[in-house]
Enzyme design. Structure first.
Site, short mmCIF file in Angstrom:
data_model
loop_
_atom_site.label_atom_id
_atom_site.label_comp_id
_atom_site.label_asym_id
_atom_site.label_seq_id
_atom_site.Cartn_x
_atom_site.Cartn_y
_atom_site.Cartn_z
N LYS A 75 -2.94 28.48 1.40
CA LYS A 75 -3.23 27.96 2.73
C LYS A 75 -3.60 29.10 3.68
O LYS A 75 -4.45 29.89 3.33
CB LYS A 75 -2.05 27.11 3.19
CG LYS A 75 -1.58 26.08 2.12
CD LYS A 75 -2.62 25.05 1.77
CE LYS A 75 -2.30 24.25 0.51
NZ LYS A 75 -1.00 23.59 0.51
N TYR A 118 6.36 18.61 1.72
CA TYR A 118 5.15 18.56 0.92
C TYR A 118 5.31 17.54 -0.21
O TYR A 118 6.25 17.62 -1.00
CB TYR A 118 4.84 19.95 0.37
CG TYR A 118 3.56 20.00 -0.41
CD1 TYR A 118 2.34 19.82 0.23
CD2 TYR A 118 3.56 20.23 -1.77
CE1 TYR A 118 1.16 19.86 -0.48
CE2 TYR A 118 2.38 20.28 -2.49
CZ TYR A 118 1.19 20.10 -1.83
OH TYR A 118 0.02 20.13 -2.55
N ASP A 133 10.25 26.36 3.36
CA ASP A 133 8.80 26.30 3.12
C ASP A 133 8.15 26.49 4.47
O ASP A 133 8.15 25.60 5.32
CB ASP A 133 8.42 24.95 2.48
CG ASP A 133 6.92 24.85 2.17
OD1 ASP A 133 6.14 25.63 2.74
OD2 ASP A 133 6.54 23.97 1.36
N ARG A 155 2.40 40.69 -17.64
CA ARG A 155 3.01 39.39 -17.29
C ARG A 155 4.19 39.54 -16.33
O ARG A 155 4.25 38.81 -15.35
CB ARG A 155 3.40 38.59 -18.54
CG ARG A 155 4.22 37.33 -18.22
CD ARG A 155 4.09 36.24 -19.26
NE ARG A 155 4.23 36.71 -20.61
CZ ARG A 155 5.37 37.12 -21.17
NH1 ARG A 155 6.49 37.10 -20.49
NH2 ARG A 155 5.39 37.54 -22.41
C1 LIG Z 1 -0.01 23.22 -0.44
C2 LIG Z 1 1.43 23.23 -0.16
C3 LIG Z 1 2.37 23.46 -1.17
C4 LIG Z 1 1.96 23.63 -2.63
O1 LIG Z 1 1.19 24.80 -2.79
P1 LIG Z 1 0.05 24.95 -3.92
O2 LIG Z 1 -0.47 26.33 -3.65
O3 LIG Z 1 -0.95 23.86 -3.71
O4 LIG Z 1 0.73 24.83 -5.24
C5 LIG Z 1 3.71 23.50 -0.82
N1 LIG Z 1 4.12 23.30 0.44
C6 LIG Z 1 3.25 23.07 1.44
C7 LIG Z 1 3.75 22.86 2.82
C8 LIG Z 1 1.88 23.04 1.17
O5 LIG Z 1 1.02 22.77 2.16
#
Ligand SMILES: *Cc1c(COP(=O)(O)O)cnc(C)c1O
Length: 400
Positions: free
Chosen positions: A218, A120, A193, A67
């Site tokens: 992504k 997001y 981000d 973990r």
């Molecule tokens: C998809 C996304 C997230 C969240 O990620 P998950 O893997 O779906 O939890 C956060 N920020 C951006 C810009 C995203 O495109």
């Protein structure tokens, strides 16, 4: 961070004179690691949840239980840390949301957070709901407007500035270096981000950010078959240790099989990002000339408001994401999405297959997303075929 399986230069004999290789080269070889037992060029998948204790009761391997830590996860993390130039290393989580929320979880009650209005959607909703319950105060501001950002931070009280650039789904660009200066002058950290930029196009830590976050679901994974998230840290300080503790304590670590798939994907990240960005730019140019498209939102276009900053902080392309606003308002946008044949009508982004989404339907009321907007994630298909499909969908939706 000490790695029992430390990253190596692409050679199994290391010396002080070992040459430096580019991120592209190191990623292609998954850091050039060789499995010592078999001399395999692909490392085995470590699935064991537990590890033998030494007779003296220690854990000389560095592993005790799966973990807090896993060898396959650590291998993927070392590639991600290299890609971001992260001195503290990287931490993989079970999703992008798990990674992002661990950063906010490391704050203390009473701390003030500044975040972007364009970010997001699910994370913004989580912040609105959870921040007050955790004693955090929140200010949302247009982070592309540096004067507004400067006015939003409260020296001594603001502990975290969270920006997303390019920001989903309008692809507004925030100046990372300037945001870092503003955050640091107030005594706050800057987290970025960088999902829509990828480490191929932008390395926020080099521009002064303290933490970088990606939804690895992504483009990092890029094949729409893994949900994962990652944080990369500029410094192994107490805040970073707390984030690591949150991951271990809350059980947010990525599974080893997902880490293995992610690592397989990272070997081709530079090829995919280059192809997808080139396709997005070409599509943005073609769509700018389409009479049924009223706006093209893409920082790669010279007349985009974020273009000058994007040129400074992005390299080898402007990313794979763009949005268009179409004639006929919301109905025109939904009718266009209904008529595509090649594009896949689905949420998410960054995969090798191109996706189209009517984003306002997802985000609902209170979103900065206009109702006539379609979000486009460019894959690796033939760009002219992608354009042709959008063009026929637009014409058919508008009675052509
Ligand atoms: C998809 C996304 C997230 C969240 O990620 P998950 O893997 O779906 O939890 C956060 N920020 C951006 C810009 C995203 O495109």
């Amino acid at each position: 961070m000490s790695l029992p399986n430390a990253p190596q230069a692409p050679s199994d004999s290391r010396s002080d004179a070992a040459p430096e290789f580019t991120p592209r080269t190191l990623a292609a070889q998954a850091m050039g690691r060789i499995e010592p037992g078999t001399r395999a060029v692909v490392m085995p998948l470590h699935v064991s949840t537990t590890f033998i204790r030494d007779p003296d009761n220690g854990y000389s391997s560095g592993y005790s239980y799966a973990r807090p830590d896993n060898a396959t996860v650590r291998e993927a993390e070392s590639i991600l840390a290299m890609l971001e130039g992260a001195e503290a290393g990287a931490l993989l989580f079970g999703s992008g949301m798990a990674a992002a929320t661990a950063v906010f979880g490391a704050l203390e009650p009473g701390d003030h957070v500044v975040a972007g209005t364009v970010m997001y959607w699910a994370l913004k909703r989580w912040l609105r709901e959870e921040a007050p319950r955790r004693g955090l105060t929140l200010t949302f501001v247009d982070t592309a407007d540096l004067d507004a950002l400067r006015a939003a931070v409260a020296p001594g009280r603001t502990r975290l500035v969270w920006i997303e650039t390019p920001g989903n789904p309008l692809w507004t660009v925030t100046d990372i270096a300037a945001a870092a200066e503003i955050a640091h002058a107030a005594g706050a950290r800057l987290a970025v981000d960088s999902t829509a930029a990828s480490p191929v196009h932008t390395r926020p830590l080099e521009r002064g950010a303290d933490i970088v976050m990606h939804s690895a679901t992504k483009i990092l994974n890029g094949h729409s078959d893994v949900v994962a998230g990652v944080l990369a840290g500029a410094r192994a300080d107490a805040f970073w240790d707390r984030i690591r503790g949150i991951r271990a304590g809350s059980g947010g670590i990525l599974g080893p099989f997902e880490a293995y798939l992610l690592m397989r994907s990272l070997r081709t990240l530079h090829l995919r990002a280059a192809a997808q960005s080139a396709g997005a730019l070409r599509l943005a140019e073609r769509l700018s000339g389409n009479p049924l498209v009223t706006h093209v939102l893409y920082p790669g276009l010279p007349d985009d408001p974020g273009h000058a900053i994007a040129r400074r902080q992005m390299r080898d392309g402007f990313g794979f994401m763009l949005s268009i606003r179409v004639a006929g308002g919301e109905a025109g946008a939904i009718a266009t999405a209904a008529r595509v044949q090649l594009w896949k009508r689905a949420t998410s982004l960054g995969g090798v297959e191109s996706l189209i989404e009517h984003r306002a339907s997802v985000e609902g009321p209170g979103s900065p997303c206009p109702p006539d907007l379609l979000r486009l994630s460019t894959g690796i298909e033939d760009t002219e075929e992608l354009y042709g499909d959008l063009d026929q969908a637009l014409r058919s939706a508008h009675g052509g």
